[in-house]
Motif scaffolding. Structure first.
Motif, PDB file in Angstrom:
ATOM      1  N   TRP A   1       0.856  -1.178   0.000  1.00 27.39           N
ATOM      2  CA  TRP A   1       0.000   0.000   0.000  1.00 27.39           C
ATOM      3  C   TRP A   1       0.896   1.232   0.000  1.00 27.39           C
ATOM      4  O   TRP A   1       2.115   1.114   0.161  1.00 27.39           O
TER       5      TRP A   1
ATOM      6  N   HIS B   1      -1.389  -1.985  -4.283  1.00 27.78           N
ATOM      7  CA  HIS B   1      -2.520  -1.055  -4.232  1.00 27.78           C
ATOM      8  C   HIS B   1      -2.006   0.377  -4.364  1.00 27.78           C
ATOM      9  O   HIS B   1      -1.535   0.974  -3.387  1.00 27.78           O
TER      10      HIS B   1
ATOM     11  N   TYR C   1      -9.606   4.721  -2.962  1.00 27.82           N
ATOM     12  CA  TYR C   1      -8.601   4.098  -2.092  1.00 27.82           C
ATOM     13  C   TYR C   1      -9.219   3.667  -0.771  1.00 27.82           C
ATOM     14  O   TYR C   1      -8.888   2.598  -0.237  1.00 27.82           O
TER      15      TYR C   1
END
Length: 267
Positions: A72, A107, A125
């Motif tokens: 992330w 991501h 997100y």
């Protein structure tokens, strides 16, 4: 200083990046041995990207099952996909393009040419984080009925600005004050570009471990204030607290204004 907060100075920028890379590889291996997969939140900045390059260059990287690492980002600039300002692009060039990642586990925050506007990037997100959190809790036999808004972060890396900002949470601006949501839109960043997407401080502090990496004499005041208990509104870095551990990984220049009694040295 809280007992779970530790500052470790390193003799140079290069040693800091290499040591942080080795620490990250070791931590990912430990978490994978316990849980089967691991999750890291990446940061940009000179030390953050140098650390990723050191991971890519390390023979020890081959011990990590990169297909079971979730990636992330703590923040990113809301610019076009091919902009050199993008943390996602810098991370790909430094590390992600050189290891066998599972693309579904990487991501990235939306770029300006992939969504209609900044608010959509933030909403997307937040939805991605929530979906990952639900998936984790559904696989946990002891999970509560309501999943948390974000998944488990094993290590969350943060850079540090000379003004003590972390991610894209700047002193006195709306981002550092935002609560109750996992992601925030930043429209007036004092450091260009002005439009950004950032995790909120609450989300950052949900991480098991937070590692703040900083180098250079221009960061010394921010490091000193961050460790001195200053208000997070004026010194956002002071508000970063991992659930189990908060590491300040700095070079000697950045540690110049920290009392020696607080420091644990690495050689």
């Amino acid at each position: 200083m809280s007992p779970n907060v530790r500052i470790t100075p390193h003799p140079s920028f290069d040693v800091l990046a290499a040591t942080t890379a080795a620490r990250l590889i070791t931590r990912l291996l430990d978490v994978q041995s316990e849980r089967g997969e691991a999750t890291v939140v990446l940061t940009g900045g000179s030390v953050g990207i140098a650390t990723l390059r050191e991971v890519a260059a390390s023979p020890a990287r081959l011990a990590v099952d990169w297909g079971k690492v979730n990636f992330w980002f703590g923040d990113d600039r809301f610019v076009a996909t091919d902009s050199p300002d993008r943390n996602a692009g810098q991370a790909a060039e430094a590390l992600l393009d050189h290891i066998p990642v599972d693309p579904a586990r990487v991501h990235v925050m939306a770029a300006s040419d992939t969504v209609a506007n900044l608010d959509e990037a933030v909403a997307n997100y937040a939805a991605e984080l929530a979906a990952a959190a639900r998936s984790e809790w559904e696989n946990d036999d002891e999970s509560p009925e309501t999943a948390p808004p974000v998944p488990r972060f094993d290590v969350l890396l943060l850079g540090l600005g000379p003004d003590a900002h972390i991610a894209s949470l700047f002193p006195e601006l709306a981002g550092i004050r935002t609560k109750g949501v996992p992601v925030v839109a930043v429209r007036n960043s004092p450091k260009p570009p002005p439009l950004r997407v950032s995790l909120t401080l609450e989300t950052i502090n949900s991480a098991q471990e937070i590692w703040i990496v900083a180098a250079g004499a221009d960061k010394a005041a921010a490091v000193g204030l961050g460790l001195a208990g200053a208000s997070e509104l004026q010194v956002p870095a002071s508000g970063a607290r991992g659930i189990h551990k908060t590491l300040w990984l700095v070079d000697e220049a950045a540690a110049a204004k920290v009392p020696s009694a607080l420091m644990r040295r690495e050689h």
